[in-house]
Design a protein around this motif. Structure first.
Motif, PDB file in Angstrom:
ATOM      1  N   TYR A  20      -6.707  -1.124  -6.392  1.00  0.00           N
ATOM      2  CA  TYR A  20      -5.780  -2.185  -6.668  1.00  0.00           C
ATOM      3  C   TYR A  20      -4.548  -2.282  -5.780  1.00  0.00           C
ATOM      4  O   TYR A  20      -3.854  -1.196  -5.870  1.00  0.00           O
ATOM      5  N   ARG A  22      -1.234  -4.673  -4.301  1.00  0.00           N
ATOM      6  CA  ARG A  22      -0.364  -6.018  -4.366  1.00  0.00           C
ATOM      7  C   ARG A  22       0.094  -6.706  -3.180  1.00  0.00           C
ATOM      8  O   ARG A  22       0.682  -5.922  -2.310  1.00  0.00           O
ATOM      9  N   SER A  23      -0.386  -7.846  -2.948  1.00  0.00           N
ATOM     10  CA  SER A  23       0.087  -8.659  -1.948  1.00  0.00           C
ATOM     11  C   SER A  23       1.685  -8.805  -1.824  1.00  0.00           C
ATOM     12  O   SER A  23       2.496  -8.684  -2.841  1.00  0.00           O
ATOM     13  N   GLN A  25       3.073 -11.679  -1.649  1.00  0.00           N
ATOM     14  CA  GLN A  25       3.281 -12.559  -2.467  1.00  0.00           C
ATOM     15  C   GLN A  25       3.058 -12.214  -4.183  1.00  0.00           C
ATOM     16  O   GLN A  25       3.312 -13.153  -4.883  1.00  0.00           O
ATOM     17  N   GLY A  26       2.860 -10.855  -4.238  1.00  0.00           N
ATOM     18  CA  GLY A  26       2.576 -10.450  -5.679  1.00  0.00           C
ATOM     19  C   GLY A  26       1.232 -10.658  -6.275  1.00  0.00           C
ATOM     20  O   GLY A  26       1.088 -10.348  -7.430  1.00  0.00           O
ATOM     21  N   ARG A  27       0.561 -10.974  -5.488  1.00  0.00           N
ATOM     22  CA  ARG A  27      -1.091 -11.284  -5.833  1.00  0.00           C
ATOM     23  C   ARG A  27      -1.816 -10.025  -5.862  1.00  0.00           C
ATOM     24  O   ARG A  27      -1.535  -9.249  -4.951  1.00  0.00           O
ATOM     25  N   ILE A  28      -2.572  -9.848  -6.756  1.00  0.00           N
ATOM     26  CA  ILE A  28      -3.623  -8.617  -7.046  1.00  0.00           C
ATOM     27  C   ILE A  28      -4.674  -8.437  -6.252  1.00  0.00           C
ATOM     28  O   ILE A  28      -5.276  -9.790  -6.535  1.00  0.00           O
ATOM     29  N   LEU A  29      -4.852  -7.587  -5.396  1.00  0.00           N
ATOM     30  CA  LEU A  29      -6.280  -7.675  -4.783  1.00  0.00           C
ATOM     31  C   LEU A  29      -6.987  -6.461  -5.269  1.00  0.00           C
ATOM     32  O   LEU A  29      -6.384  -5.226  -5.249  1.00  0.00           O
ATOM     33  N   HIS A  56      -3.333  -8.539   5.417  1.00  0.00           N
ATOM     34  CA  HIS A  56      -2.229  -8.015   4.496  1.00  0.00           C
ATOM     35  C   HIS A  56      -1.759  -6.658   4.499  1.00  0.00           C
ATOM     36  O   HIS A  56      -1.594  -5.674   3.994  1.00  0.00           O
ATOM     37  N   GLU A  94     -11.728  -8.957  -7.480  1.00  0.00           N
ATOM     38  CA  GLU A  94     -10.455  -9.989  -7.915  1.00  0.00           C
ATOM     39  C   GLU A  94      -9.530 -10.394  -6.693  1.00  0.00           C
ATOM     40  O   GLU A  94      -9.047  -9.267  -6.196  1.00  0.00           O
ATOM     41  N   GLY A  95      -9.004 -11.495  -6.461  1.00  0.00           N
ATOM     42  CA  GLY A  95      -8.351 -11.974  -5.540  1.00  0.00           C
ATOM     43  C   GLY A  95      -8.266 -11.470  -4.011  1.00  0.00           C
ATOM     44  O   GLY A  95      -7.433 -11.803  -3.350  1.00  0.00           O
ATOM     45  N   CYS A  96      -9.577 -11.157  -3.872  1.00  0.00           N
ATOM     46  CA  CYS A  96      -9.941 -10.755  -2.341  1.00  0.00           C
ATOM     47  C   CYS A  96     -10.483 -12.207  -1.693  1.00  0.00           C
ATOM     48  O   CYS A  96     -11.163 -12.891  -2.263  1.00  0.00           O
TER      49      CYS A  96
END
Length: 98
Positions: A20, A22-23, A25-29, A56, A94-96
């Motif tokens: 896990y 965190r970008s 921008q706060g997005r979880i990858l 990233h 998720e988020g990728c």
């Protein structure tokens, strides 16, 4: 030519690390790092390298968010080339970016 010669499949165990990050921008990858060795430090380094490769480079990923998950008996066919070329493979979740 024997059947073994015509199938360049890698018959070695692969170790999967659940990651896990965190970008900025706060997005979880959420993604898996797949390695031919069970090495948490290499998994973390591979995660960071991959994050940089997708733009990233400032994403946050820590050792506690890069955990050994399980071992596959052999290399999944869809990851063989990626592992040969980079030494690791990424399974995006998720988020990728796709």
């Amino acid at each position: 030519m024997s059947t073994a010669d015509s199938q360049p499949r890698t018959q070695q165990p692969m170790h999967v690390f659940d990651v896990y990050a965190r970008s900025e921008q706060g997005r979880i990858l959420h993604f898996d790092v797949i390695l031919p060795v069970n090495d948490p430090e290499r998994a973390l380094a591979s995660a960071r390298t991959w994050l940089q490769s997708i733009g990233h480079e400032n994403a946050s990923v820590q050792a506690e968010n890069c955990a050994f998950c399980h071992t596959e008996a052999e290399t999944p066919p869809q990851f063989e080339e990626e592992i040969r070329e980079r030494g690791y493979a990424i399974y995006k979740m998720e988020g990728c970016p796709r």
